[in-house]
Scaffold this active site. Structure first.
Site, PDB file in Angstrom:
ATOM      1  CG  HIS A   3       8.592 -20.682 -21.966  1.00 32.73           C
ATOM      2  ND1 HIS A   3       8.396 -20.307 -23.083  1.00 32.73           N
ATOM      3  CD2 HIS A   3       9.754 -21.488 -22.030  1.00 32.73           C
ATOM      4  CE1 HIS A   3       9.153 -20.659 -23.667  1.00 32.73           C
ATOM      5  NE2 HIS A   3       9.915 -21.175 -23.140  1.00 32.73           N
TER       6      HIS A   3
ATOM      7  CG  ASP B 103       6.114 -18.513 -24.838  1.00 30.19           C
ATOM      8  OD1 ASP B 103       6.259 -19.524 -25.359  1.00 30.19           O
ATOM      9  OD2 ASP B 103       6.815 -18.057 -23.871  1.00 30.19           O
TER      10      ASP B 103
END
Ligand code: NAD
Ligand code: LMR
Length: 324
Positions: free
Chosen positions: A187, A159
């Site tokens: 996440h 990410d």
């Protein structure tokens, strides 16, 4: 010549590991001067495929590889492991959220936490990649009472790297020009990629991009990137996930160049109470990570940091029976 380190990889016949194992073997994770012993774990039905991967690893004649162990027994694959990359788990398909995998994958991480507790090096560093990564990391750490919870981490680096490139491309710069990127929380689609402290070429990112792009394009694009890859490829991210896992472990072991994002046990910092694996801004040095403290948090950020915290608490509640 340094002594070899033992690196366990689970799900070693899967698509992420097909990139990960070879890059680790070539020295991308711990350096070109660090010999490695690869300890590869799969489930029994995938052992033929794993043997094929071992054949290919052997066929590369990697100078750093001292030995390769392939097993369907976690107590063999984790024996004396210095690093454990827990990749083996079911990936999501189109239309699923990562937390939909909780039930299918949670049992894997309780069993593997126990095995790490029993046989891994007492200094093992664990990275959980298998989804939902943060809550799986929590399950593994709760089942390893003899290891420090801080030895377990969840992968947020994909990410983080996605956010770096989105911002770099928007501002006409390179990802290496971006500093102090932070991705907070889970996440998942509630993660909060935060530009409040971020700089591009030394200039505050939020002075370079429009607020509308930040809120309505950047944040959702990074949050939804995994789903966009599944839609485009028909399979979840693999080489980029492997690359992020290597970045995470390399920085943890050898030191980071500034702030990176890691899912780690919440310790009350930034008002996030313990009991979940939350992604924080950290700096890695001397083989340790440390949360970067005292960054200002405005109302916009607080709302998003709390939303992703709440989701992690809900995931935790769903697996309470596996937390030991
Ligand atoms: P894959 O299906 O290609 O491979 C997974 C492998 O794990 C398979 O070979 C399977 O046999 C093996 N496996 C299943 N249970 C196991 C167990 N108990 N022990 C050992 N091995 C086991 O999947 P993939 O694309 O490599 O993805 C693996 C996981 O990583 C998925 O959960 C995926 O969602 C996740 N993922 C996470 C991130 C992240 O940023 N955290 C990024 C990409 C993918
Ligand atoms: C990703 O972010 O690419 C992975 O977590 C795979 C997924 O399910 O999105």
């Amino acid at each position: 010549m340094k002594d070899p380190v033992r690196i366990a990889i689970t799900g070693a016949a899967g698509q992420i590991s097909y990139s990960l194992a070879f890059r680790i073997a070539s020295g991308d994770m711990l350096g070109k001067d660090q010999p490695v012993i690869l300890q590869l774990l799969e489930i029994t039905p995938a052992m033929d495929a794993l043997n094929g991967v071992v054949m290919e690893l052997n066929d590369c004649a990697f100078p750093l590889v001292q030995d390769i162990v392939a097993s369907d027994d976690p107590n063999v694959a984790f024996k004396d492991a210095d690093f454990a990359l827990l990749v083996g788990a079911r990936p999501r398909g189109p239309g699923m959220e990562r937390k939909d995998l909780l039930e299918a994958n949670a049992a894997i991480f309780s069993a593997q936490g126990k095995a790490l507790n029993d046989v891994a090096s007492r200094d093992v560093r664990v990275l959980v990649v298998g989804n939902p990564a943060n809550t799986n990391a929590l399950i593994a750490s709760c089942n390893a009472p003899d290891l420090d919870a801080g030895q377990f981490t969840a992968m947020m680096r994909l990410d983080h790297n996605r956010a770096l490139t989105q911002l770099a491309q928007k501002s006409g710069k390179h990802s290496t020009d971006v500093e102090s990127m932070i991705v907070w929380g889970n996440h998942s689609a509630t993660q909060y990629p935060d530009l409040a402290h971020c700089k591009v070429d030394g200039k505050p990112a939020l002075e370079l991009v429009e607020r509308d792009w930040y809120e309505n394009d950047f944040i959702p694009t990074v949050q939804q990137r995994g789903a966009a890859i599944i839609k485009a490829r028909g399979a979840s991210s693999a080489a980029s996930a492997a690359s992020a896992a290597i970045d995470h472990m390399r920085d943890w072991a050898l030191g980071s160049d500034g702030i990176v994002s890691m899912g780690i046990p919440a310790d009350g910092s930034y008002g996030i109470e313990p009991g979940i694996m939350y992604s924080y801004p950290v700096v890695c040095k001397d083989g340790k990570y440390e949360i970067v403290q005292d960054l200002a948090v405005d109302d916009f950020s607080r709302e998003r940091m709390t939303a992703t915290e709440n989701e992690l608490r809900e995931e935790r509640a769903a697996v309470e029976h596996l937390l030991g």
